[in-house]
Motif scaffolding. Structure first.
Motif, PDB file in Angstrom:
ATOM      1  N   THR A 164      -4.441  -1.386  13.532  1.00  0.00           N
ATOM      2  CA  THR A 164      -4.847  -0.454  12.476  1.00  0.00           C
ATOM      3  C   THR A 164      -3.673   0.409  12.046  1.00  0.00           C
ATOM      4  O   THR A 164      -3.467   0.633  10.843  1.00  0.00           O
ATOM      5  CB  THR A 164      -6.024   0.420  12.952  1.00  0.00           C
TER       6      THR A 164
ATOM      7  N   ARG B 189      -1.454  -1.587   9.830  1.00  0.00           N
ATOM      8  CA  ARG B 189      -2.074  -1.759   8.508  1.00  0.00           C
ATOM      9  C   ARG B 189      -1.941  -0.481   7.691  1.00  0.00           C
ATOM     10  O   ARG B 189      -1.665  -0.539   6.481  1.00  0.00           O
ATOM     11  CB  ARG B 189      -3.541  -2.171   8.664  1.00  0.00           C
ATOM     12  N   MET B 190      -2.110   0.685   8.308  1.00  0.00           N
ATOM     13  CA  MET B 190      -1.980   1.943   7.581  1.00  0.00           C
ATOM     14  C   MET B 190      -0.549   2.119   7.083  1.00  0.00           C
ATOM     15  O   MET B 190      -0.330   2.585   5.963  1.00  0.00           O
ATOM     16  CB  MET B 190      -2.387   3.135   8.459  1.00  0.00           C
TER      17      MET B 190
ATOM     18  N   GLU C  80       1.496  -0.270   6.253  1.00  0.00           N
ATOM     19  CA  GLU C  80       1.627  -1.174   5.092  1.00  0.00           C
ATOM     20  C   GLU C  80       0.958  -0.577   3.864  1.00  0.00           C
ATOM     21  O   GLU C  80       1.532  -0.577   2.774  1.00  0.00           O
ATOM     22  CB  GLU C  80       0.970  -2.531   5.397  1.00  0.00           C
ATOM     23  N   LEU C  81      -0.260  -0.069   4.039  1.00  0.00           N
ATOM     24  CA  LEU C  81      -1.042   0.456   2.917  1.00  0.00           C
ATOM     25  C   LEU C  81      -0.380   1.657   2.251  1.00  0.00           C
ATOM     26  O   LEU C  81      -0.323   1.745   1.023  1.00  0.00           O
ATOM     27  CB  LEU C  81      -2.415   0.913   3.415  1.00  0.00           C
TER      28      LEU C  81
ATOM     29  N   ASP D  84       2.232   1.398  -0.505  1.00  0.00           N
ATOM     30  CA  ASP D  84       1.821   1.021  -1.859  1.00  0.00           C
ATOM     31  C   ASP D  84       1.434   2.216  -2.719  1.00  0.00           C
ATOM     32  O   ASP D  84       1.157   2.058  -3.900  1.00  0.00           O
ATOM     33  CB  ASP D  84       0.636   0.039  -1.802  1.00  0.00           C
TER      34      ASP D  84
ATOM     35  N   TRP E 176      -3.720   8.809  -1.046  1.00  0.00           N
ATOM     36  CA  TRP E 176      -3.700   8.348   0.332  1.00  0.00           C
ATOM     37  C   TRP E 176      -4.941   8.847   1.078  1.00  0.00           C
ATOM     38  O   TRP E 176      -5.603   8.095   1.779  1.00  0.00           O
ATOM     39  CB  TRP E 176      -2.427   8.795   1.033  1.00  0.00           C
TER      40      TRP E 176
ATOM     41  N   ASN F 117      -8.004   6.758   0.097  1.00  0.00           N
ATOM     42  CA  ASN F 117      -7.963   5.307   0.249  1.00  0.00           C
ATOM     43  C   ASN F 117      -9.093   4.847   1.170  1.00  0.00           C
ATOM     44  O   ASN F 117      -9.286   5.392   2.265  1.00  0.00           O
ATOM     45  CB  ASN F 117      -6.607   4.889   0.823  1.00  0.00           C
TER      46      ASN F 117
ATOM     47  N   GLU G   4      -9.637   2.108   3.030  1.00  0.00           N
ATOM     48  CA  GLU G   4      -9.256   1.624   4.366  1.00  0.00           C
ATOM     49  C   GLU G   4      -8.771   2.764   5.257  1.00  0.00           C
ATOM     50  O   GLU G   4      -9.033   2.783   6.460  1.00  0.00           O
ATOM     51  CB  GLU G   4      -8.175   0.545   4.266  1.00  0.00           C
ATOM     52  N   HIS G   5      -8.066   3.713   4.655  1.00  0.00           N
ATOM     53  CA  HIS G   5      -7.593   4.871   5.413  1.00  0.00           C
ATOM     54  C   HIS G   5      -8.779   5.705   5.893  1.00  0.00           C
ATOM     55  O   HIS G   5      -8.813   6.156   7.039  1.00  0.00           O
ATOM     56  CB  HIS G   5      -6.642   5.697   4.535  1.00  0.00           C
TER      57      HIS G   5
END
Length: 119
Positions: free
Chosen positions: A38, A41-42, A44-45, A48, A80, A83, A85-86
């Motif tokens: 996780t 992934r954060m 990476e996210l 963007d 952010w 987001n 997913e965040h």
């Protein structure tokens, strides 16, 4: 966790924002329950997000973790924060990974850096 060379985020022209997230992990430090994946992934996210400037992280053997994210403006920080997913990772953190945490958001008014030149 990031595997980048150890180097602080460079100084940027103020003003900009810093989000300081300080946490203490539960007795289960995330090993085996998805924390590492996780966190990657954060990382990476967040890259963007237009206006994302970088992130500094530090961890102590006792479980204290500090992550500072830098953002050009309040809109980038809000993007952010909002987001999807965040948000899901935040909920999972409260449910599984964190014993406690604090979040401080600050407007940076001064920024400077130093780097020793090597021969």
């Amino acid at each position: 966790m990031s595997h980048h060379p150890i180097e602080p985020v460079p100084a940027h022209e103020p003003p900009y924002y810093a989000a300081v997230f300080t946490s203490i992990w539960t007795d289960d430090d995330g090993e085996g329950n998805g924390y590492g994946e996780t966190a990657e992934r954060m990382e990476e996210l967040v890259q963007d997000i237009p206006g994302y400037l970088g992130m500094d992280q530090a961890h102590t053997p006792g479980g204290l973790s500090i992550t500072v994210g830098y953002f050009r403006d309040a809109d980038a920080l809000k993007e952010w924060r909002d987001n999807v997913e965040h948000r899901a990772a935040q909920q999972r953190g409260r449910a599984e990974w964190y014993e406690r945490y604090t979040l401080h958001v600050a407007k940076v008014e001064r920024s400077q850096g130093f780097k020793r030149e090597r021969d």
